[in-house]
Design an enzyme around this catalytic site. Structure first.
Site, short mmCIF file in Angstrom:
data_model
loop_
_atom_site.label_atom_id
_atom_site.label_comp_id
_atom_site.label_asym_id
_atom_site.label_seq_id
_atom_site.Cartn_x
_atom_site.Cartn_y
_atom_site.Cartn_z
N ILE A 16 0.82 -1.44 0.14
CA ILE A 16 0.14 0.04 0.23
C ILE A 16 1.04 1.20 -0.23
O ILE A 16 0.47 2.05 -0.55
CB ILE A 16 -0.55 -0.30 1.23
CG1 ILE A 16 -2.21 -1.03 1.02
CG2 ILE A 16 -1.65 1.10 1.25
CD1 ILE A 16 -3.00 -1.32 2.31
N ASP A 35 11.16 2.86 5.76
CA ASP A 35 10.84 1.71 5.91
C ASP A 35 12.24 1.38 6.33
O ASP A 35 13.10 1.12 5.68
CB ASP A 35 10.36 1.41 4.33
CG ASP A 35 9.38 -0.15 4.93
OD1 ASP A 35 10.55 -1.24 5.20
OD2 ASP A 35 8.75 -0.27 4.29
N LEU A 80 1.96 3.66 7.73
CA LEU A 80 1.60 2.38 7.58
C LEU A 80 2.62 1.64 7.69
O LEU A 80 2.31 -0.04 7.60
CB LEU A 80 1.60 2.50 5.73
CG LEU A 80 1.15 3.53 5.17
CD1 LEU A 80 0.64 3.52 4.05
CD2 LEU A 80 -0.86 3.47 5.63
N THR A 99 6.09 -3.57 18.00
CA THR A 99 6.54 -2.89 16.31
C THR A 99 5.26 -1.96 16.31
O THR A 99 5.76 -1.24 16.00
CB THR A 99 6.37 -4.30 15.21
OG1 THR A 99 7.84 -4.99 15.51
CG2 THR A 99 6.51 -3.13 13.82
N TYR A 153 -2.55 -9.43 17.16
CA TYR A 153 -2.08 -8.79 16.00
C TYR A 153 -3.75 -7.85 15.70
O TYR A 153 -3.07 -6.19 16.69
CB TYR A 153 -1.90 -9.37 14.63
CG TYR A 153 -2.22 -8.37 13.80
CD1 TYR A 153 -1.16 -7.33 13.14
CD2 TYR A 153 -3.77 -8.10 12.89
CE1 TYR A 153 -1.36 -6.51 11.86
CE2 TYR A 153 -3.54 -7.26 12.38
CZ TYR A 153 -2.94 -6.52 11.57
OH TYR A 153 -2.63 -5.88 10.52
N LYS A 157 -3.05 -3.68 17.29
CA LYS A 157 -4.15 -2.22 16.43
C LYS A 157 -4.93 -1.45 17.04
O LYS A 157 -5.32 -1.10 16.78
CB LYS A 157 -4.65 -3.29 15.32
CG LYS A 157 -3.32 -3.59 14.12
CD LYS A 157 -2.48 -3.06 13.58
CE LYS A 157 -2.77 -1.72 13.17
NZ LYS A 157 -1.72 -0.66 12.93
#
Length: 211
Positions: A16, A35, A80, A99, A153, A157
């Site tokens: 993305i 990144d 992102l 992370t 996960y 989030k």
């Protein structure tokens, strides 16, 4: 995207992120990508690698020494960067949690002082095992047990969303109401209004975005 020296995209070498990078560069924007290429790929940016308006910083978000200045000089931040992929989530739950949480905390801390607008993608995974046909941000959530790594996960989030909302409350106690969308439209636009200028934290639980 507001007028500014550049737009910052963390995780800009992902699927993305790289498409967003290409689109913004095509519109004449200056773009800075952060990144570490752990899940993203340089090949994804090959088409724009020689574009003079692109700067690539090879680093994690938390390890980027210039993060504060890069965010401060941005007109918009697209956060992102995240731990993604089924194998990574199941095999490395600690990495997944750290992370997602630490990177989001770092970028929010950098964005808050100047009210830098930021988009934070979440995930439909946060809805857990809900059997509802349509989802709303106000729904109760049914997350699986911590003995199953996949839910690390979803929870990480979800905590990202809590962090964004907490920072929004900290930055401006008079934030406007959230707007809830259904179907294939992103969920949750969170707006901050400041005496004629707008700082925006947007939280999306789906990646069905049309550019």
């Amino acid at each position: 995207v507001p007028d500014a020296p550049h737009t910052l995209i963390t995780g800009g070498a992902g699927f993305i992120g790289s498409h967003l990078t290409e689109r913004l560069l095509g519109q004449g924007e200056r773009v800075v990508v952060i990144d570490d290429f752990s899940t993203g790929s340089r090949a994804n940016l090959a088409a724009v690698a020689d574009d003079p308006n692109l700067t690539v910083v090879e680093s994690t978000v938390t390890g980027c020494e210039s993060l504060g200045s890069l965010v401060a000089e941005s007109g918009y931040v697209f956060h992102l960067a995240a731990a993604v992929g089924v194998d990574l989530v199941i095999q490395s739950p600690i990495r997944t949690i750290e992370t997602n949480l630490k990177a989001t905390e770092a970028i929010l801390e950098a964005a808050a002082p100047n009210r830098t607008p930021m988009l934070l993608p979440s995930s439909s995974e946060v809805y857990g095992k809900s059997s509802r046909e349509g989802f709303a941000e106000t729904d109760d959530l049914l997350i699986g047990p911590p003995t199953l790594g996949r839910w690390s996960y979803a929870c990480s989030k979800l905590m990202d969303e809590f962090l964004a909302l907490a920072f929004q409350h900290l930055v401006d106690r008079h934030a406007g109401p959230a707007r809830h969308h259904r179907g294939d439209v992103a969920v949750g636009d969170l707006f901050l209004q400041h005496a004629g200028t707008a700082g925006i934290f947007r939280v999306f639980r789906r990646f069905d975005l049309a550019f």
